[in-house]
Write a protein that holds these residues in place. Structure first.
Motif, PDB file in Angstrom:
ATOM      1  N   SER A  20       0.818  -1.217   0.000  1.00  0.00           N
ATOM      2  CA  SER A  20       0.000   0.000   0.000  1.00  0.00           C
ATOM      3  C   SER A  20       0.850   1.265   0.000  1.00  0.00           C
ATOM      4  O   SER A  20       0.332   2.356  -0.242  1.00  0.00           O
ATOM      5  N   THR A  21       2.152   1.124   0.264  1.00  0.00           N
ATOM      6  CA  THR A  21       3.034   2.281   0.342  1.00  0.00           C
ATOM      7  C   THR A  21       4.310   2.016  -0.454  1.00  0.00           C
ATOM      8  O   THR A  21       4.533   0.918  -0.945  1.00  0.00           O
ATOM      9  N   GLY A  22       5.149   3.055  -0.553  1.00  0.00           N
ATOM     10  CA  GLY A  22       6.460   2.897  -1.177  1.00  0.00           C
ATOM     11  C   GLY A  22       6.485   3.262  -2.642  1.00  0.00           C
ATOM     12  O   GLY A  22       7.364   2.783  -3.374  1.00  0.00           O
ATOM     13  N   TYR A  23       5.591   4.127  -3.088  1.00  0.00           N
ATOM     14  CA  TYR A  23       5.530   4.467  -4.511  1.00  0.00           C
ATOM     15  C   TYR A  23       6.177   5.819  -4.822  1.00  0.00           C
ATOM     16  O   TYR A  23       6.087   6.304  -5.951  1.00  0.00           O
ATOM     17  N   ASP A  24       6.841   6.407  -3.831  1.00  0.00           N
ATOM     18  CA  ASP A  24       7.619   7.608  -4.102  1.00  0.00           C
ATOM     19  C   ASP A  24       8.851   7.238  -4.921  1.00  0.00           C
ATOM     20  O   ASP A  24       9.292   6.075  -4.954  1.00  0.00           O
ATOM     21  N   LEU A  25       9.434   8.219  -5.582  1.00  0.00           N
ATOM     22  CA  LEU A  25      10.512   7.962  -6.529  1.00  0.00           C
ATOM     23  C   LEU A  25      11.758   7.414  -5.845  1.00  0.00           C
ATOM     24  O   LEU A  25      12.412   6.498  -6.367  1.00  0.00           O
ATOM     25  N   GLU A  26      12.094   7.932  -4.676  1.00  0.00           N
ATOM     26  CA  GLU A  26      13.301   7.443  -4.008  1.00  0.00           C
ATOM     27  C   GLU A  26      13.168   5.979  -3.619  1.00  0.00           C
ATOM     28  O   GLU A  26      14.115   5.192  -3.792  1.00  0.00           O
ATOM     29  N   THR A  27      12.034   5.574  -3.109  1.00  0.00           N
ATOM     30  CA  THR A  27      11.849   4.171  -2.736  1.00  0.00           C
ATOM     31  C   THR A  27      11.945   3.273  -3.961  1.00  0.00           C
ATOM     32  O   THR A  27      12.560   2.197  -3.907  1.00  0.00           O
ATOM     33  N   ARG A  28      11.357   3.707  -5.066  1.00  0.00           N
ATOM     34  CA  ARG A  28      11.441   2.901  -6.291  1.00  0.00           C
ATOM     35  C   ARG A  28      12.882   2.785  -6.781  1.00  0.00           C
ATOM     36  O   ARG A  28      13.311   1.722  -7.262  1.00  0.00           O
ATOM     37  N   ALA A  29      13.670   3.858  -6.649  1.00  0.00           N
ATOM     38  CA  ALA A  29      15.081   3.790  -7.039  1.00  0.00           C
ATOM     39  C   ALA A  29      15.849   2.856  -6.106  1.00  0.00           C
ATOM     40  O   ALA A  29      16.729   2.092  -6.546  1.00  0.00           O
ATOM     41  N   ARG A  30      15.515   2.873  -4.825  1.00  0.00           N
ATOM     42  CA  ARG A  30      16.196   1.985  -3.880  1.00  0.00           C
ATOM     43  C   ARG A  30      15.806   0.526  -4.123  1.00  0.00           C
ATOM     44  O   ARG A  30      16.585  -0.392  -3.832  1.00  0.00           O
ATOM     45  N   ASP A  31      14.620   0.299  -4.661  1.00  0.00           N
ATOM     46  CA  ASP A  31      14.252  -1.069  -5.061  1.00  0.00           C
ATOM     47  C   ASP A  31      15.214  -1.596  -6.122  1.00  0.00           C
ATOM     48  O   ASP A  31      15.613  -2.774  -6.101  1.00  0.00           O
ATOM     49  N   ILE A  32      15.574  -0.735  -7.076  1.00  0.00           N
ATOM     50  CA  ILE A  32      16.517  -1.144  -8.120  1.00  0.00           C
ATOM     51  C   ILE A  32      17.859  -1.508  -7.492  1.00  0.00           C
ATOM     52  O   ILE A  32      18.469  -2.535  -7.834  1.00  0.00           O
ATOM     53  N   ALA A  33      18.316  -0.684  -6.558  1.00  0.00           N
ATOM     54  CA  ALA A  33      19.587  -0.961  -5.891  1.00  0.00           C
ATOM     55  C   ALA A  33      19.546  -2.291  -5.155  1.00  0.00           C
ATOM     56  O   ALA A  33      20.535  -3.043  -5.154  1.00  0.00           O
ATOM     57  N   ALA A  34      18.408  -2.609  -4.550  1.00  0.00           N
ATOM     58  CA  ALA A  34      18.287  -3.878  -3.829  1.00  0.00           C
ATOM     59  C   ALA A  34      18.452  -5.064  -4.768  1.00  0.00           C
ATOM     60  O   ALA A  34      19.070  -6.080  -4.414  1.00  0.00           O
ATOM     61  N   VAL A  35      17.905  -4.940  -5.979  1.00  0.00           N
ATOM     62  CA  VAL A  35      18.056  -6.020  -6.960  1.00  0.00           C
ATOM     63  C   VAL A  35      19.517  -6.151  -7.384  1.00  0.00           C
ATOM     64  O   VAL A  35      20.063  -7.260  -7.449  1.00  0.00           O
ATOM     65  N   ALA A  42      -1.947   5.840  -9.848  1.00  0.00           N
ATOM     66  CA  ALA A  42      -2.329   7.199  -9.465  1.00  0.00           C
ATOM     67  C   ALA A  42      -1.368   7.757  -8.416  1.00  0.00           C
ATOM     68  O   ALA A  42      -0.999   8.944  -8.459  1.00  0.00           O
ATOM     69  N   GLU A  43      -0.938   6.910  -7.489  1.00  0.00           N
ATOM     70  CA  GLU A  43       0.003   7.345  -6.458  1.00  0.00           C
ATOM     71  C   GLU A  43       1.359   7.668  -7.069  1.00  0.00           C
ATOM     72  O   GLU A  43       2.026   8.646  -6.684  1.00  0.00           O
ATOM     73  N   ILE A  44       1.798   6.868  -8.034  1.00  0.00           N
ATOM     74  CA  ILE A  44       3.075   7.131  -8.697  1.00  0.00           C
ATOM     75  C   ILE A  44       3.019   8.450  -9.458  1.00  0.00           C
ATOM     76  O   ILE A  44       3.948   9.273  -9.393  1.00  0.00           O
ATOM     77  N   VAL A  45       1.927   8.673 -10.170  1.00  0.00           N
ATOM     78  CA  VAL A  45       1.775   9.922 -10.921  1.00  0.00           C
ATOM     79  C   VAL A  45       1.758  11.116  -9.967  1.00  0.00           C
ATOM     80  O   VAL A  45       2.356  12.165 -10.243  1.00  0.00           O
ATOM     81  N   LYS A  46       1.102  10.955  -8.844  1.00  0.00           N
ATOM     82  CA  LYS A  46       1.014  12.042  -7.865  1.00  0.00           C
ATOM     83  C   LYS A  46       2.389  12.430  -7.333  1.00  0.00           C
ATOM     84  O   LYS A  46       2.622  13.586  -6.950  1.00  0.00           O
ATOM     85  N   ARG A  47       3.323  11.469  -7.321  1.00  0.00           N
ATOM     86  CA  ARG A  47       4.644  11.707  -6.731  1.00  0.00           C
ATOM     87  C   ARG A  47       5.718  11.982  -7.783  1.00  0.00           C
ATOM     88  O   ARG A  47       6.925  11.849  -7.507  1.00  0.00           O
ATOM     89  N   ILE A  48       5.337  12.376  -8.970  1.00  0.00           N
ATOM     90  CA  ILE A  48       6.299  12.726 -10.017  1.00  0.00           C
ATOM     91  C   ILE A  48       7.163  13.900  -9.571  1.00  0.00           C
ATOM     92  O   ILE A  48       6.693  14.831  -8.918  1.00  0.00           O
ATOM     93  N   GLU A  49       8.445  13.829  -9.923  1.00  0.00           N
ATOM     94  CA  GLU A  49       9.390  14.894  -9.615  1.00  0.00           C
ATOM     95  C   GLU A  49      10.053  15.380 -10.905  1.00  0.00           C
ATOM     96  O   GLU A  49      10.180  14.624 -11.866  1.00  0.00           O
ATOM     97  N   ALA A  50      10.503  16.629 -10.901  1.00  0.00           N
ATOM     98  CA  ALA A  50      11.298  17.140 -12.019  1.00  0.00           C
ATOM     99  C   ALA A  50      12.652  16.431 -12.024  1.00  0.00           C
ATOM    100  O   ALA A  50      13.247  16.223 -10.965  1.00  0.00           O
TER     101      ALA A  50
END
Length: 330
Positions: A105-120, A229-237
């Protein structure tokens, strides 16, 4: 859409970042399906209750990691990955919230998604990798480089290097309604996508994004609409920085390619479509200027084809990617 479709979630970000056709999140099991793409599938824990699907097409050489656009899984690369397995170890990651990865239900901010890549990468014992991102995955590439600059050998953005905070929200023209028969099989469903949207994903992508009944009927999306929708809401420049070598592909805005059914438009629909194409041209020109100004050792190619360039202009994308990767060395 047809009565069988209870909800449509569609947002245009850089001409098609997200297109989800269909209803609410699926309940129940999908039909058994044998994926013949030739990858090994594993699951990597990136957080205490989050596992990510990882596809490994093997191959020899540096790691080349493919990240899908919003609404897709790593299986969207089931065909395209084989353009590189002769020279690279090709890996695909399905982001959290989609396909066989966990749907927290959480973790859809950009930094968390980038850290997911690092974990892999950590799990696979890969110190550095070439990162390839389609669509909104470009944001994840850029964020990853900001957090882990020494771990990136090179970037490849496939219609992905945009500042999505600047997207102009314009009314869309109507799209072709699927018939009642559209969802009767995966083949008919993907034929509709090809006819209406000018792209056809690998069969496994349908099985991993939607339920498919034992009789082959295509059902609802597996991802709840709140997640994209949560991912779109957390878009960053994006903050590209002058880091690793970078290659960016852009799909040339073309009304007949973006809207292959445009011959059927009435005058109002045509005006809407032309306005979107003009807006996209301006948006893209600004994105290219920013990308070139903010990155070193960068290359840009604007190609014919739609947002899914690795489907609609696969030969050119593969050829130019291979040339770029040779130029940066192994």
């Amino acid at each position: 859409m047809a009565n069988a479709v209870t909800q449509q979630v569609r947002r245009t970000l850089a001409m098609g970042v997200l297109l989800i056709i269909g209803g609410s999140r699926a309940v129940g099991q999908s039909a058994a399906y044998v994926d013949t793409s030739g990858h090994q599938t594993s699951f990597v824990r990136s957080a205490p209750e989050v596992t990510l699907e990882v596809l490994d097409w093997a191959g020899n050489g540096p790691a080349l990691v493919m990240l899908a656009g919003l609404g897709n899984t790593a299986h969207v690369f089931d065909h395209f990955a084989h353009q590189f397995t002769d020279q690279y170890r090709v890996i695909g990651i399905t982001r959290r919230g989609f396909g066989a990865s966990s749907h927290p239900s959480t973790g859809y901010d950009l930094e968390t998604r980038a850290r997911d890549i690092a974990a892999v990468l950590d799990h696979l014992k890969l110190e550095r990798a070439i990162l390839v991102g389609h669509s909104i995955a470009g944001d994840e590439l850029t964020k990853f480089a900001g957090l882990y600059p020494s771990r990136v050998r090179a970037f490849v953005y496939i219609d992905a290097a945009y500042d999505r905070t600047k997207v102009e929200d314009l009314p869309q023209p109507p799209y072709p309604e699927p018939s009642a028969d559209t969802y009767s099989s995966v083949e008919k469903f993907t034929a509709y996508l090809a006819r209406a949207w000018n792209w056809r994903a690998p069969e496994a992508e349908t099985y991993n994004t939607r339920t498919v009944a034992p009789d082959g009927r295509v059902g609802a999306m597996k991802t709840a609409p709140e997640i994209p929708a949560e991912i779109v809401k957390r878009i960053e420049a994006p903050e590209y920085g002058k880091k690793a070598p970078a290659l960016a592909f852009y799909a040339k805005p073309d009304l007949q390619i973006v809207y292959p059914y445009s011959a059927d438009f009435d005058s109002d629909a045509r005006v809407r479509a032309e306005r979107i194409i003009a807006s996209t041209e301006r948006f893209q020109q600004g994105a290219i200027a920013s990308f070139l100004a903010e990155t070193d050792n960068r290359k840009v190619h604007v190609l014919e084809g739609n947002h899914y360039l690795f489907f609609t202009n696969e030969a050119a994308v593969a050829r130019l990617m291979r040339a770029f990767l040779v130029s940066i060395g192994r």
